[in-house]
Design a protein around this motif. Structure first.
Motif, PDB file in Angstrom:
ATOM      1  N   GLY A  15     -16.690  36.666 -34.516  1.00  0.00           N
ATOM      2  CA  GLY A  15     -16.367  35.280 -34.229  1.00  0.00           C
ATOM      3  C   GLY A  15     -15.652  35.121 -32.904  1.00  0.00           C
ATOM      4  N   PRO A  16     -15.391  33.833 -32.527  1.00  0.00           N
ATOM      5  CA  PRO A  16     -14.694  33.564 -31.263  1.00  0.00           C
ATOM      6  C   PRO A  16     -13.315  34.223 -31.240  1.00  0.00           C
ATOM      7  N   VAL A  17     -12.890  34.514 -30.032  1.00  0.00           N
ATOM      8  CA  VAL A  17     -11.606  35.182 -29.834  1.00  0.00           C
ATOM      9  C   VAL A  17     -10.773  34.344 -28.876  1.00  0.00           C
ATOM     10  N   PHE A  18      -9.565  33.983 -29.310  1.00  0.00           N
ATOM     11  CA  PHE A  18      -8.641  33.247 -28.447  1.00  0.00           C
ATOM     12  C   PHE A  18      -8.011  34.197 -27.448  1.00  0.00           C
ATOM     13  N   LYS A  19      -7.836  33.690 -26.245  1.00  0.00           N
ATOM     14  CA  LYS A  19      -7.139  34.450 -25.210  1.00  0.00           C
ATOM     15  C   LYS A  19      -6.097  33.554 -24.562  1.00  0.00           C
ATOM     16  N   PRO A  20      -4.822  33.870 -24.779  1.00  0.00           N
ATOM     17  CA  PRO A  20      -4.293  34.964 -25.595  1.00  0.00           C
ATOM     18  C   PRO A  20      -4.322  34.622 -27.080  1.00  0.00           C
ATOM     19  N   CYS A  21      -4.152  35.638 -27.912  1.00  0.00           N
ATOM     20  CA  CYS A  21      -4.156  35.369 -29.350  1.00  0.00           C
ATOM     21  C   CYS A  21      -2.884  34.662 -29.791  1.00  0.00           C
ATOM     22  N   LEU A  22      -1.783  34.823 -29.036  1.00  0.00           N
ATOM     23  CA  LEU A  22      -0.537  34.112 -29.311  1.00  0.00           C
ATOM     24  C   LEU A  22      -0.151  33.348 -28.055  1.00  0.00           C
ATOM     25  N   LEU A  23      -0.103  32.006 -28.198  1.00  0.00           N
ATOM     26  CA  LEU A  23       0.175  31.150 -27.046  1.00  0.00           C
ATOM     27  C   LEU A  23       1.524  30.464 -27.233  1.00  0.00           C
ATOM     28  N   PRO A  24       2.529  30.811 -26.431  1.00  0.00           N
ATOM     29  CA  PRO A  24       3.804  30.094 -26.516  1.00  0.00           C
ATOM     30  C   PRO A  24       3.760  28.831 -25.651  1.00  0.00           C
ATOM     31  N   ILE A  25       4.190  27.696 -26.190  1.00  0.00           N
ATOM     32  CA  ILE A  25       4.253  26.449 -25.446  1.00  0.00           C
ATOM     33  C   ILE A  25       5.602  25.810 -25.696  1.00  0.00           C
ATOM     34  N   THR A  26       6.007  24.951 -24.751  1.00  0.00           N
ATOM     35  CA  THR A  26       7.228  24.162 -24.897  1.00  0.00           C
ATOM     36  C   THR A  26       6.855  22.692 -24.831  1.00  0.00           C
ATOM     37  N   ILE A  27       7.229  21.932 -25.838  1.00  0.00           N
ATOM     38  CA  ILE A  27       6.919  20.505 -25.916  1.00  0.00           C
ATOM     39  C   ILE A  27       8.086  19.733 -25.331  1.00  0.00           C
ATOM     40  N   ASN A  28       7.776  18.845 -24.382  1.00  0.00           N
ATOM     41  CA  ASN A  28       8.813  18.026 -23.766  1.00  0.00           C
ATOM     42  C   ASN A  28       9.387  17.089 -24.811  1.00  0.00           C
ATOM     43  N   GLY A  29      10.686  17.173 -24.995  1.00  0.00           N
ATOM     44  CA  GLY A  29      11.332  16.329 -25.989  1.00  0.00           C
ATOM     45  C   GLY A  29      11.260  14.861 -25.665  1.00  0.00           C
ATOM     46  N   CYS A  30      10.954  14.491 -24.418  1.00  0.00           N
ATOM     47  CA  CYS A  30      10.845  13.083 -24.024  1.00  0.00           C
ATOM     48  C   CYS A  30       9.390  12.624 -23.965  1.00  0.00           C
ATOM     49  N   GLY A  31       8.462  13.532 -24.301  1.00  0.00           N
ATOM     50  CA  GLY A  31       7.059  13.176 -24.178  1.00  0.00           C
ATOM     51  C   GLY A  31       6.625  12.140 -25.202  1.00  0.00           C
ATOM     52  N   THR A  32       5.576  11.382 -24.851  1.00  0.00           N
ATOM     53  CA  THR A  32       5.032  10.373 -25.745  1.00  0.00           C
ATOM     54  C   THR A  32       3.912  10.980 -26.574  1.00  0.00           C
ATOM     55  N   VAL A  33       3.497  10.264 -27.606  1.00  0.00           N
ATOM     56  CA  VAL A  33       2.413  10.728 -28.459  1.00  0.00           C
ATOM     57  C   VAL A  33       1.125  10.777 -27.643  1.00  0.00           C
ATOM     58  N   GLY A  34       0.398  11.875 -27.764  1.00  0.00           N
ATOM     59  CA  GLY A  34      -0.848  12.047 -27.050  1.00  0.00           C
ATOM     60  C   GLY A  34      -0.708  12.727 -25.706  1.00  0.00           C
ATOM     61  N   THR A  35       0.506  13.125 -25.347  1.00  0.00           N
ATOM     62  CA  THR A  35       0.706  13.817 -24.074  1.00  0.00           C
ATOM     63  C   THR A  35       0.025  15.178 -24.118  1.00  0.00           C
ATOM     64  N   VAL A  36      -0.793  15.481 -23.097  1.00  0.00           N
ATOM     65  CA  VAL A  36      -1.511  16.749 -23.035  1.00  0.00           C
ATOM     66  C   VAL A  36      -0.529  17.855 -22.637  1.00  0.00           C
ATOM     67  N   ILE A  37      -0.496  18.879 -23.451  1.00  0.00           N
ATOM     68  CA  ILE A  37       0.392  20.014 -23.163  1.00  0.00           C
ATOM     69  C   ILE A  37      -0.351  21.065 -22.345  1.00  0.00           C
ATOM     70  N   ARG A  38      -1.485  21.541 -22.849  1.00  0.00           N
ATOM     71  CA  ARG A  38      -2.346  22.465 -22.131  1.00  0.00           C
ATOM     72  C   ARG A  38      -3.581  22.720 -22.979  1.00  0.00           C
ATOM     73  N   LYS A  39      -4.543  23.476 -22.444  1.00  0.00           N
ATOM     74  CA  LYS A  39      -5.731  23.847 -23.187  1.00  0.00           C
ATOM     75  C   LYS A  39      -5.545  25.212 -23.836  1.00  0.00           C
ATOM     76  N   TYR A  40      -6.175  25.328 -25.022  1.00  0.00           N
ATOM     77  CA  TYR A  40      -6.152  26.616 -25.719  1.00  0.00           C
ATOM     78  C   TYR A  40      -7.590  26.924 -26.130  1.00  0.00           C
ATOM     79  N   LEU A  41      -8.255  27.813 -25.366  1.00  0.00           N
ATOM     80  CA  LEU A  41      -9.680  28.048 -25.522  1.00  0.00           C
ATOM     81  C   LEU A  41      -9.951  29.427 -26.117  1.00  0.00           C
ATOM     82  N   ALA A  42     -11.064  29.486 -26.842  1.00  0.00           N
ATOM     83  CA  ALA A  42     -11.558  30.744 -27.385  1.00  0.00           C
ATOM     84  C   ALA A  42     -12.884  31.076 -26.716  1.00  0.00           C
ATOM     85  N   GLU A  43     -13.233  32.356 -26.725  1.00  0.00           N
ATOM     86  CA  GLU A  43     -14.469  32.801 -26.099  1.00  0.00           C
ATOM     87  C   GLU A  43     -15.336  33.544 -27.109  1.00  0.00           C
TER      88      GLU A  43
END
Length: 833
Positions: free
Chosen positions: A472-500
């Protein structure tokens, strides 16, 4: 008269007896309590006669009842012993017992009393007796007797004679007591009563009775002892009747293989019961036989019994054990000495003198891709050293081909095999063949000793064939650390997380979704894989974390998973800024205090880190950290007075950085209040120029040109000097500089100063100049005032750079005309704009 005389004689005799008994009483008082007490008395005692006194208190202090076992004697409380009847001692001694009782303490003790009677053989005068007692006793102290052990007799066999010189005056009778006489072994010796001859009745074993300590007595017939008791020793002479024996039936020693000659193996010990420090116990050792008998490997010290090695060729792998038969012989090893033999077993201890090796030089195995923690191959390890020892136990290492740590190899302690495992999944698409190089070694280092084999590192090659698996597809990286802006609004794009797709290496045809049961902080776009915020976060959630599983599904339905490690960050709308931002520093160079502030909370807050962000603008300045929120700013020693704009960056604890521009008026003053920015003659104020002002500047330039032409005409073209003097040039510069507004359009290139040195302060306002802002038509531009040091030479701030070179009038005039044309065009352009 005869009967009266007889009665009188009898009274005198009784009185003499009492005196004798009283004299003996003094000696008796020193007898120890509860031990046998002996009184020397006449053979006949009258009734009521004091026999002696015993110490009852030392025997039993609180005796309440005192009695005698013989009714012929009575015991008083003070210990006095009296006769109750007339007593005639028919034998030489009489014995009775005093019984003491303490009824309250229930204690009972006995004291034995022995009465010895004596009678003189002849009556000598006191003078004669004293003379006899003072004679030297020559025969009463003989040398110690000796007797050969195991003597064959004939028995009884005389071994000594004791005799007292008092036998010349008395009828002396001899007796003896001690071991061999009246104590065990009783009857082994006896002494003739009249002669003092001592006889042995049979043979004696010295090892059982090495000597006899006896006491000899010489007494008269009536019990008188003219001699003190004589201690006497009968020594039994040793016969070599005991062969030496080893202290153990079997001696076992261990010695390492290939040890050096002379290495101590152990020590055999033998004992001999015969007399010490004689030839009978002087022992010698020798090795009689040695098994195997191919080579003599050991020797024994003849005196001490210490066994050592003779050669370094002990090899456990060839002969693990050696058996020695050792002889011990007394009489210093003489052939007629007694001997015995013992057995010694020497075990050869293993050392790591054999390196491990593989049965084959190469192996091959197969493994399915993506499998983890699976055993794929067992590699036998062979070693000639002792099994299950540190010299036999193998350890393996992958020295090549495992740089990405996909494999691991361990040892099966039972079989000594190397177990090769896959610990990280292999990827067929990356490579379908892995070649590993594996070495083997022991737990302990290899010992290089004589006659051992040369060390050769055993190596084998393992070919690992990776089998393909439709995964099956494999995520790269398999563990993705992200930080969510505490002031962000709903629907704010954080980043993409793609599998191959591991087969194709692209993300086409893959859809994404959040696995059920996850926290609702983010959503994922089904097609693009974009992660967006799904809710608003308040201040209380700052720092909270959550693991969110993201699923990727390809067209065939195979699924891959990835994990998003989300952390709610603080509301970080603002960057740290400096306050205040304008300062004045006088000639004392006292630093200014600058503070950074931010409305954010931790971690987007103090402690702050300060730095001058553009060193080209702030190279003449330095900062010193004061505390977590402030710094000191001070000028360096080599910068001139002027206004400086210094960009200072402030970084908060989370790494967010803001930059503030700090303006510092470095002034030639005593206190900051003395320095007004616009009143400083060395700093030209910013001027907003209109069209007429620009026109006036151009006219000023033309006027300057006219003055120069006039001066040249006065001197004439033919008589003009080759060089223009420094004073004239400086005069023109000073006059031009003092006219307004001509100085606003002065260009440093108007006077071409060759080889002139210009000091750069790198503070963003020009090369040693003060910038002036010119505004026209709503737009502004900066014009630099050139020749800073030349302009200020009259005030001591610099010297004229014209001294670096001189120019002819024609050269200067040509240069001025070209520059004046450029200024005219520039002024026309400004007026037009």
């Amino acid at each position: 008269m005869a009967p009266a005389a007889a009665r009188q004689g009898g009274s005198l005799c009784r009185a003499a007896c009492r005196q004798l008994l009283f004299g003996l009483l003094v000696l008796i008082l020193f007898c120890e309590a509860c031990k046998k007490v002996t009184f020397n008395v006449p053979s006949k005692l009258e009734a009521g006669t004091l026999v002696g006194r015993v110490n009852l208190k030392e025997c039993l202090k609180s005796a309440e009842h005192i009695s005698s076992s013989d009714p012929d004697f009575r015991i008083l409380e003070d210990g006095s012993v009296y006769t109750t009847n007339i007593i005639s001692l028919s034998s030489e001694e009489k014995t009775f017992t005093i019984l003491l009782k303490d009824i309250q303490r229930h204690e009972e003790k006995k004291m034995h009393v022995n009465l010895l009677s004596h009678q003189k053989k002849t009556h000598k005068t006191r003078h004669t007796r004293d003379t006899v007692l003072r004679r030297t006793k020559r025969r009463w102290a003989p040398i110690p007797s000796s007797m050969m052990e195991n003597s064959l007799g004939p028995f009884p066999m005389q071994i000594q004679q004791v005799q007292s010189d008092t036998a010349q005056n008395y009828a002396i009778y001899y007796s003896a007591s001690g071991p061999g006489f009246d104590r065990d072994p009783k009857g082994l010796f006896y002494i003739e009563r009249e002669t003092g001859n001592i006889f042995a009745t049979g043979p004696v074993d010295r090892e059982q009775y090495p000597k006899f300590e006896i006491v000899c007595y010489a007494t008269t017939a009536d019990g008188y002892s003219p001699e003190k008791p004589l201690p006497h020793t009968i020594k039994i002479e040793d016969d070599n009747d005991n062969a030496p024996c080893f202290t153990q039936d079997l001696f076992e020693f261990v010695v390492p293989e290939h040890c050096k000659p002379g290495t101590v193996v152990g020590k055999v010990i033998a004992e001999d019961r015969d007399e010490m420090y004689t030839l009978h116990t002087l022992l010698r050792y020798r090795i009689v036989t040695e098994q195997p008998s191919l080579h003599k490997m050991f020797s024994v010290h003849r005196d001490t019994g210490v066994i050592t090695t003779l050669t370094p060729q002990l090899d456990r792998e060839t002969t693990p054990k050696h058996t020695l038969h050792v002889e011990v012989r007394d009489m210093a090893g003489q052939p007629f000495g007694l001997c015995n033999t013992g057995t010694v077993v020497v075990k050869v201890a293993d050392i790591n003198d054999n390196a491990p090796y593989f049965g084959h030089s190469s192996y091959e195995t197969k493994v399915q891709e993506n499998l983890v923690k699976v055993e794929i191959l067992r590699i036998p390890c062979l070693d000639k050293d002792e099994p299950n020892s540190p010299a036999w136990n193998c350890r393996f290492s992958i020295v090549k081909g495992n740089e990405d740590n996909h494999f691991d190899i361990t040892t099966d302690g039972r079989t000594n095999e190397g177990v090769l495992c896959v610990v990280k999944g292999l990827d067929y698409e990356t490579t379908n063949l892995r070649i590993l190089e594996i070495t083997a070694f022991n737990e302990i280092p290899y010992a290089v000793v004589p006659y051992s084999s040369t060390l050769t590192q055993s190596t084998c090659t393992v070919r690992v064939i990776v089998l393909d698996d439709d995964e099956g597809p494999v995520f790269k990286p398999c563990l993705l650390p992200i930080t969510i802006n505490g002031c962000g609004t709903v629907g704010t794009v954080i980043r993409k997380y793609l599998a191959e797709d591991p087969e194709t290496g692209n993300s086409e045809g893959i859809s994404y979704r959040i696995a059920p049961g996850q926290c609702n902080w983010i959503t994922v776009d089904e097609n693009t894989g974009e992660l967006r915020t799904a809710k608003l976060f308040d201040k209380a959630m700052t720092g909270r974390q959550c693991n969110i599983t993201v699923l990727a599904v390809d067209r065939s339905g195979k699924t891959g998973t990835g994990t998003v490690f989300a952390t709610v960050g603080a509301c970080d709308k603002y960057y740290p800024t400096m306050t205040p931002t304008e300062f004045t520093i006088c000639r004392d160079r006292k630093p200014v205090y600058i503070t950074a502030v931010t409305p954010n909370e931790s971690p987007y807050s103090a402690p702050f880190r300060f730095d001058i962000s553009d060193r080209s603008m702030g190279s003449g300045w330095q900062t010193t950290q004061n505390d977590a929120t402030s710094i000191y700013l001070s000028p360096r020693n080599d910068i001139p007075f002027g206004i400086y704009k210094i960009p200072i960056s402030v970084r908060d604890n989370a790494g967010r950085q803001g930059t503030s521009m700090v303006t510092v008026n470095y002034c030639d003053c005593t206190t900051p209040s003395d320095c007004v920015r616009h009143s400083d003659p060395h700093i030209s104020p910013a001027v907003t120029l209109g069209v007429w002002a620009i026109l006036a500047m151009i006219l000023g330039s033309l006027l300057l040109l006219l003055i120069l032409i006039t001066l040249c005409g006065c001197y004439g073209t033919g008589a003009v000097s080759k060089h223009v003097t420094d004073d004239l040039a400086n005069q023109n510069l000073i006059i031009s500089n003092t006219e307004a507004p001509g100085e606003e359009v002065m260009d440093p290139n108007i006077i071409p100063l060759q080889a002139a040195t210009v000091n750069s302060c790198d503070h963003g306002v020009g090369m040693g100049t003060i910038g002036h802002e010119v505004k026209t038509g709503g737009q502004s531009f900066e014009m630099s005032k050139g020749g800073h040091q030349t302009l200020e030479s009259g005030r001591g701030y610099g010297q004229s750079t014209m001294e670096q070179g001189r120019y002819s009038y024609s050269e200067w005039q040509n240069f001025m005309h070209s520059r004046l044309g450029e200024e005219s065009i520039r002024g026309h352009t400004l007026i037009k704009n």
